[in-house]
Scaffold this motif. Structure first.
Motif, PDB file in Angstrom:
ATOM      1  N   PHE A 212      79.875  40.412  91.355  1.00 19.06           N
ATOM      2  CA  PHE A 212      80.870  40.459  92.428  1.00 19.06           C
ATOM      3  C   PHE A 212      81.194  41.902  92.818  1.00 19.06           C
ATOM      4  O   PHE A 212      81.434  42.740  91.954  1.00 19.06           O
ATOM      5  CB  PHE A 212      82.162  39.759  91.987  1.00 19.06           C
ATOM      6  N   THR A 213      81.193  42.151  94.113  1.00 18.97           N
ATOM      7  CA  THR A 213      81.557  43.461  94.628  1.00 18.97           C
ATOM      8  C   THR A 213      82.613  43.291  95.714  1.00 18.97           C
ATOM      9  O   THR A 213      82.430  42.494  96.643  1.00 18.97           O
ATOM     10  CB  THR A 213      80.338  44.183  95.228  1.00 18.97           C
ATOM     11  N   ALA A 214      83.684  44.044  95.586  1.00 21.26           N
ATOM     12  CA  ALA A 214      84.752  43.992  96.585  1.00 21.26           C
ATOM     13  C   ALA A 214      84.860  45.345  97.265  1.00 21.26           C
ATOM     14  O   ALA A 214      84.709  46.384  96.618  1.00 21.26           O
ATOM     15  CB  ALA A 214      86.078  43.626  95.931  1.00 21.26           C
ATOM     16  N   GLN A 215      85.113  45.314  98.558  1.00 24.72           N
ATOM     17  CA  GLN A 215      85.273  46.562  99.297  1.00 24.72           C
ATOM     18  C   GLN A 215      86.450  46.459 100.247  1.00 24.72           C
ATOM     19  O   GLN A 215      86.790  45.382 100.744  1.00 24.72           O
ATOM     20  CB  GLN A 215      83.992  46.896 100.061  1.00 24.72           C
ATOM     21  N   LEU A 216      87.033  47.621 100.493  1.00 22.85           N
ATOM     22  CA  LEU A 216      88.199  47.707 101.366  1.00 22.85           C
ATOM     23  C   LEU A 216      87.909  48.711 102.471  1.00 22.85           C
ATOM     24  O   LEU A 216      87.439  49.823 102.199  1.00 22.85           O
ATOM     25  CB  LEU A 216      89.420  48.159 100.559  1.00 22.85           C
TER      26      LEU A 216
END
Lengths: 112, 116
Positions: free
Chosen positions: A60-64
């Motif tokens: 899982f990769t989250a970006q803002l």
């Protein structure tokens, strides 16, 4: 105005594929961002926080993206067990004590 | 050793009745919340309590009243139930450490309320 917008889906994805979805939020001064996961007829559970520099936890990769006011979640090598609703969550107040604002969720179905 | 528990899990009642939902957390957290998830799965905060004080109160009808006998409990009392109150109600808790909230909220299993 506190709004979190997500595409409700459903996203039907074959097992092993990579899937990504985004959400947008209304207030540029928002402080903290999260992805929660909710299984059918279960309570929401924190999947991961979203940091300004982006963060990764296994598949899982989250970006803002603060400039565009959106958050993304990428799932690699999807598993059947990833089938769930993914809730984009924003803390608009800068303090968790005021509660969180949830998006309506994106429904993900991983197919064998 | 459940972290956040709610009772009952299911509640079916008739319009006009008064009912309560109980919530308890054994995590030692000092902030507790009530959320409502409607039929469209939209999860919306109703109340939160910090150190036994109501600190937010979203625009919910005054038929809903949270009651906190102590830091570990936040009960939800509903008067004169209406059809539109049918939903899943989730209790949650979180902790403030050294004046900084930790943002993870732990949710209870939910109470599915059906008003007939």
């Amino acid at each position: 105005r506190k709004e979190v917008e997500q595409d409700p889906g459903p996203f039907n994805v074959p097992e092993g594929a990579t899937v990504a979805f985004n959400c947008t939020y209304s207030n540029s001064a928002s402080q903290s961002f999260f992805w929660y996961r909710q299984d059918c007829r279960k309570e929401p559970k924190l999947l991961m926080s979203v940091y300004s520099s982006g963060n990764e936890d296994g598949r899982f990769t989250a970006q803002l993206n603060r400039a565009s006011q959106y958050i993304s979640l990428l799932i690699r090598d999807s598993k059947l067990s990833d089938s769930a609703t993914y809730l984009c969550v924003v803390d608009f107040s800068g303090g968790g004590a005021d509660g969180l604002t949830f998006g309506k969720g994106t429904h993900l179905i991983i197919q064998p | 050793d459940t972290a956040v528990s709610q009772t009952p899990k299911y509640l079916v009642t008739q319009m006009g009745n008064d009912k309560s939902i109980k919530c308890e957390q054994n995590l030692g957290h000092d902030t507790m919340y009530w959320y409502k998830q409607d039929s469209k799965k939209f999860l919306k905060i109703m109340f939160s309590y910090n150190n036994k004080e109501l600190i937010i109160n979203e625009t919910v009808p005054n038929r809903f009243s949270p009651k906190s006998p102590d830091k570990a409990h936040l009960n939800l009392h509903i008067n004169s139930l209406e059809l539109g109150d049918s939903a899943v109600y989730f209790c949650a808790s979180s902790q403030v450490i050294a004046g900084v909230p930790t943002y993870e909220q732990y949710f209870g299993p939910g109470t599915r309320l059906t008003v007939t």
